[in-house]
Design an enzyme around this catalytic site. Structure first.
Site, PDB file in Angstrom:
ATOM      1  N   HIS A  38       0.820  -1.205   0.000  1.00 35.52           N
ATOM      2  CA  HIS A  38       0.000   0.000   0.000  1.00 35.52           C
ATOM      3  C   HIS A  38       0.861   1.265   0.000  1.00 35.52           C
ATOM      4  CE1 HIS A  38       0.914   1.040   4.182  1.00 35.52           C
ATOM      5  NE2 HIS A  38       0.820  -0.270   4.440  1.00 35.52           N
ATOM      6  N   GLU A 150      -2.096  -7.432   7.267  1.00 36.00           N
ATOM      7  CA  GLU A 150      -0.831  -7.163   7.941  1.00 36.00           C
ATOM      8  C   GLU A 150      -0.749  -7.960   9.242  1.00 36.00           C
ATOM      9  OE1 GLU A 150       2.137  -6.739   7.994  1.00 36.00           O
ATOM     10  OE2 GLU A 150       2.503  -4.612   7.586  1.00 36.00           O
TER      11      GLU A 150
END
Length: 296
Positions: A38, A150
């Protein structure tokens, strides 16, 4: 955790070649994957200044910064210029705000058109951005998958909102593979171990063989990528191992090939051709010599 012959092989795309051998084509199935971290989130900026910021509720499900959106625009230009945007058949995205913003910004349609009866990938001004709505026209499907999130636990920036909150903001992202509306994976006092992330990452990669697509973009996170990819490259030159396992920068894209060495894939080879159509004599010369010797 080593990637042996009983697990998929993973290699940088630019170090691989696809050969269509016209004679005896071996059935080795592969998937080309565009791995993307990201773009810059507000938690990245705060955490760079003070690591304790990662534990702050101020950065719960962190959104992209203005610089992050600039990174998204630059990566989108790259995937257009290189032709990747037209090759990707599926976008898999971690169901967190910053990854979904990155994914739709990079791989989504050019812009949402009023009057066209299709849901946008992202509504206007989503996630404290000043971005216009992003169209779902003329782009690959997007699916959210929990396995590529994550590191789980402790850091609020890695805790997601409920799926019912995300759906109105990202109407054209498919959330059907996520079983729980609320985030049941994140725990306030337990941080997922590195080896647990690696196991989860391998499970995620193995799951790609259940998909029919062969060109897939995955928009995910630095920690997830690092610990997952560290399992690979042990059968390569050390420089290739290092190339595979380095940490990703914000909005970095790496193209890799995942090879099915353990026959997990179930799809038939679509480009293989059986030969002998129409049928005829085709005994190879070396085999003919052997048969002649045996007859004597």
């Amino acid at each position: 955790m080593d990637a042996t012959t009983t697990t998929p092989g993973l290699y940088p795309l630019h170090r691989c070649k696809t050969l269509h051998l016209v004679c005896d084509l071996a059935s080795i199935f592969s998937v080309t994957v565009q791995l993307v971290r990201h773009a810059q989130g507000v938690h990245n900026v705060a955490g760079e200044k003070n690591h304790d910021a990662y534990s702050s509720e101020d950065y719960f499900d962190a959104h992209l910064t203005p610089l992050g959106w600039e990174q998204v625009d630059n990566l989108r230009k790259h995937v257009k210029d290189t032709g990747l945007l037209n090759k990707v058949e599926l976008v898999i995205v971690s169901p967190l705000l910053r990854t979904m913003q990155t994914a739709v910004g990079v791989f989504g349609g050019e812009g949402f058109k009023d009057g066209i009866d299709v849901p946008p990938l992202m509504v206007e001004n989503a996630g404290e951005s000043d971005r216009p709505a992003i169209s779902s026209l003329n782009c690959p499907p997007f699916v959210a998958v929990e396995l590529c999130r994550e590191h789980l636990g402790v850091h609020p920036c890695d805790r997601r909102k409920s799926i019912s909150e995300y759906r109105p903001v990202f109407p054209a992202i498919d959330f059907s593979l996520i079983e729980n509306d609320e985030d049941v994976l994140w725990e306030a006092n337990i941080r997922e171990k590195n080896e647990e992330v690696a196991v989860r990452g391998m499970k995620f990669l193995n799951g790609l063989w259940t998909r029919k697509e062969r060109e897939i973009a995955i928009v995910t996170h630095s920690g997830f990528l690092y610990h997952t990819l560290s399992a690979f490259g042990n059968d390569c030159h050390p420089s290739v191992k290092s190339e595979i396992c380095n940490h990703f920068a914000n909005c970095e894209l790496r193209s890799v090939v995942i090879v099915d060495r353990c026959m997990m894939g179930s799809d038939p080879a679509t480009t293989n051709y059986p030969g002998k159509i129409p049928s005829g004599l085709d005994l190879p010369s070396d085999v003919a010599d052997e048969k002649l010797s045996e007859a004597k």
